[in-house]
Design an enzyme around this catalytic site. Sequence first.
Site, mmCIF file in Angstrom:
data_model
loop_
_atom_site.group_PDB
_atom_site.id
_atom_site.type_symbol
_atom_site.label_atom_id
_atom_site.label_comp_id
_atom_site.label_asym_id
_atom_site.label_seq_id
_atom_site.Cartn_x
_atom_site.Cartn_y
_atom_site.Cartn_z
ATOM 1 N N HIS A 1 0.877 -1.173 0.000
ATOM 2 C CA HIS A 1 0.000 0.000 0.000
ATOM 3 C C HIS A 1 0.915 1.223 0.000
ATOM 4 O O HIS A 1 2.022 1.185 0.543
ATOM 5 C CB HIS A 1 -0.833 -0.049 1.290
ATOM 6 C CG HIS A 1 -1.893 0.992 1.416
ATOM 7 N ND1 HIS A 1 -1.619 2.310 1.716
ATOM 8 C CD2 HIS A 1 -3.245 0.913 1.313
ATOM 9 C CE1 HIS A 1 -2.760 2.990 1.787
ATOM 10 N NE2 HIS A 1 -3.764 2.164 1.547
ATOM 11 N N LYS A 52 -9.836 -0.958 10.797
ATOM 12 C CA LYS A 52 -9.980 -2.209 10.026
ATOM 13 C C LYS A 52 -10.204 -3.383 10.979
ATOM 14 O O LYS A 52 -10.417 -4.508 10.550
ATOM 15 C CB LYS A 52 -8.736 -2.456 9.179
ATOM 16 C CG LYS A 52 -8.515 -1.374 8.106
ATOM 17 C CD LYS A 52 -7.318 -1.705 7.253
ATOM 18 C CE LYS A 52 -6.753 -0.497 6.556
ATOM 19 N NZ LYS A 52 -7.487 -0.089 5.365
ATOM 20 N N CYS A 55 -4.781 2.357 -3.602
ATOM 21 C CA CYS A 55 -3.528 2.928 -3.050
ATOM 22 C C CYS A 55 -2.363 1.970 -3.275
ATOM 23 O O CYS A 55 -1.505 1.811 -2.393
ATOM 24 C CB CYS A 55 -3.646 3.260 -1.570
ATOM 25 S SG CYS A 55 -4.875 4.509 -1.247
ATOM 26 N N GLN A 90 -3.738 -5.017 7.170
ATOM 27 C CA GLN A 90 -4.663 -6.051 6.678
ATOM 28 C C GLN A 90 -4.531 -7.365 7.439
ATOM 29 O O GLN A 90 -5.505 -8.094 7.582
ATOM 30 C CB GLN A 90 -4.419 -6.315 5.179
ATOM 31 C CG GLN A 90 -4.755 -5.147 4.275
ATOM 32 C CD GLN A 90 -6.237 -4.788 4.250
ATOM 33 O OE1 GLN A 90 -7.108 -5.610 4.572
ATOM 34 N NE2 GLN A 90 -6.537 -3.555 3.886
ATOM 35 N N ASP A 133 3.737 -3.968 8.101
ATOM 36 C CA ASP A 133 2.487 -3.226 7.954
ATOM 37 C C ASP A 133 1.366 -4.244 8.154
ATOM 38 O O ASP A 133 1.052 -5.025 7.257
ATOM 39 C CB ASP A 133 2.432 -2.598 6.551
ATOM 40 C CG ASP A 133 1.056 -2.026 6.224
ATOM 41 O OD1 ASP A 133 0.148 -2.129 7.068
ATOM 42 O OD2 ASP A 133 0.898 -1.484 5.117
#
Length: 582
Positions: A295, A398, A537, A375, A372
């Site tokens: 992303h 999220k 993104c 997700q 990261d």
Amino acid sequence: MADLATYTQMLITTEEIFEEFEDLDTRDQSQYLLELGYDLPRFALEEQRECDLVHGCQSQVWLTARAEETSSDPVIEFRADSDAEIVRGLITVLLASYSGKTASEILRLPIIDVFTRLQLKQYISPQRHNGLQGMVDRIREIARRHAPCTAYTEPSPVQVQLHTDTVAQPATVYDTLAVRRHFPVLNQLLDDGLTPVFLDSGASAQKPQVVIDKEREVEEQYFANAYRGRYRFGARIDEELENARQKIATFISAESSRQIAFTSGTTATINAVAFGWGNAHVEEGDEILITEMEHHANFVPWQQLALQRNATLRFIPMTNDGRLDMNRLDDVLTKKTKVLSVCGMSNVLGTVNPITELAARAHDVGAIIVVDGAQSVPHQVTNVVADDVDFLIFSGHKLYGPTGVGILYGKADRLEETDPILFGGHMIDRVYRDHSTWAAPPARFEAGTLPIVQAIGLGAAVDWVTGIGLASIHEHEQRLLQTATEQLQRIPGLTIFGPSVDRKGAIISFRIDDVHPEDLAIMLDRRAVLTRHGHHCAMPLHDLLGVSGTTRASFAAYNTKDDVTALVSAVEYACDELKRRR
Ligand code: PLP
């Protein structure tokens, strides 16, 4: 020693404190602690010396000690003072417990028993708790310097652990409809009489009622700024925030809640690591390794850091089906690599990356690994210790939590060696006219007013996820992914990007020949099937895929088999409609 001995004799004893406490109700106990503070002898102005300040305290605390010179296990007399009366009360308890004892007695003293008997948890905020820990550490450090080495073997450090929480036990059976009922937004009839089929959780998940209620509770019942006030609202907010911090630490198996900083989201936090850690550690000629599936939030900060530091940005090669090509990792992960930053799960392909292996390989060449987790954290169980990651970053929104809050986890020494990039209130240790020193993590990374309500709401979201069981949610989502993939693949001209179901999480990005992703998303919305379209993104990834955009359906705990059926039938309907009109 004489003046100090007299000083100690002036102090109340622990037994006297216990006796008084037992006769008082909760409110009076808190008042009594304050009164103890009023009675503690005060330091003269010239005794309030900078070198005697105890660090980590919210207020100023000065502590001095004097030991008998003749003995091998000397009696140590302590004196202390603070600019806050409540802290002076706590100091009185500490001095009553420790002062006038020998060094080895001090080291053996189970101070936590004193705190438990006085039920200090009720009277002191988590921030004060850190200060108390700082004072205990300083006293023990002094005792350690004077203790005979034969008399004492060091146990693990005393943890003044006053704030703990229990975690809900996961349910054993996954009841999709029961789970869905927790989400008011999904249980409404829309204007056109349809109920929403929400398939954009990869962007932001919906919130269960408990999270909405928790945010409302804070706003309606005890909102105040955090880590500032000793009045009851302030104390409650501090406690709620520290509880949330602890829940999040437990959720990702971090060793301590001190390794969890509240931030505003993944994007802000990756910037904080890239520039806070990167500026201090990445030099000209060094290499930063990322992937093309990132992303932009985990791409652009590293790209900019590389440009600023004259370092090189490199990419782990990818396989044709959208995985990292681990066979070619050695081509790009070298002694020059300072940092490897990679997503736990791709927000487009759904690819789940082998974090444990990547961490080990990065450490082998002396690099750190930043994950990261925007997700991956909401969809699969994360264990930062087992994975051995240096930093893990994710967003609340999220994870069924509020927007505006994110999390920075770091190994203790990595956080220590990271500079803050936001400066201001709360993140300092001392501010002088010409320079400042930083608070210990996590406060160092929490400048200004925190997203208070959101952070507490995120704690409630983590409780909710834990109550259902993240492993069960994961299995449920994977079943939906399998069914949706099989059924979508049967639609002529439809291409799904990314690896096979067993190597990915519950995200499906796809294109249909001669259908623009935006047109498709609009048509799906007519059936109340809510999907996302565009480059998500991740422009470099779409360049690699050779397409300008995709339509993305992403699943979460509340999606059902009926949602999958609705998606597939809406895609078929949209294809027919769009092709018919041409
Ligand atoms: N990283 C990944 C993998 C994402 O999917 C996203 C958001 O979609 C982000 C980072 C950015 O998160 P935020 O917008 O919460 O900062």
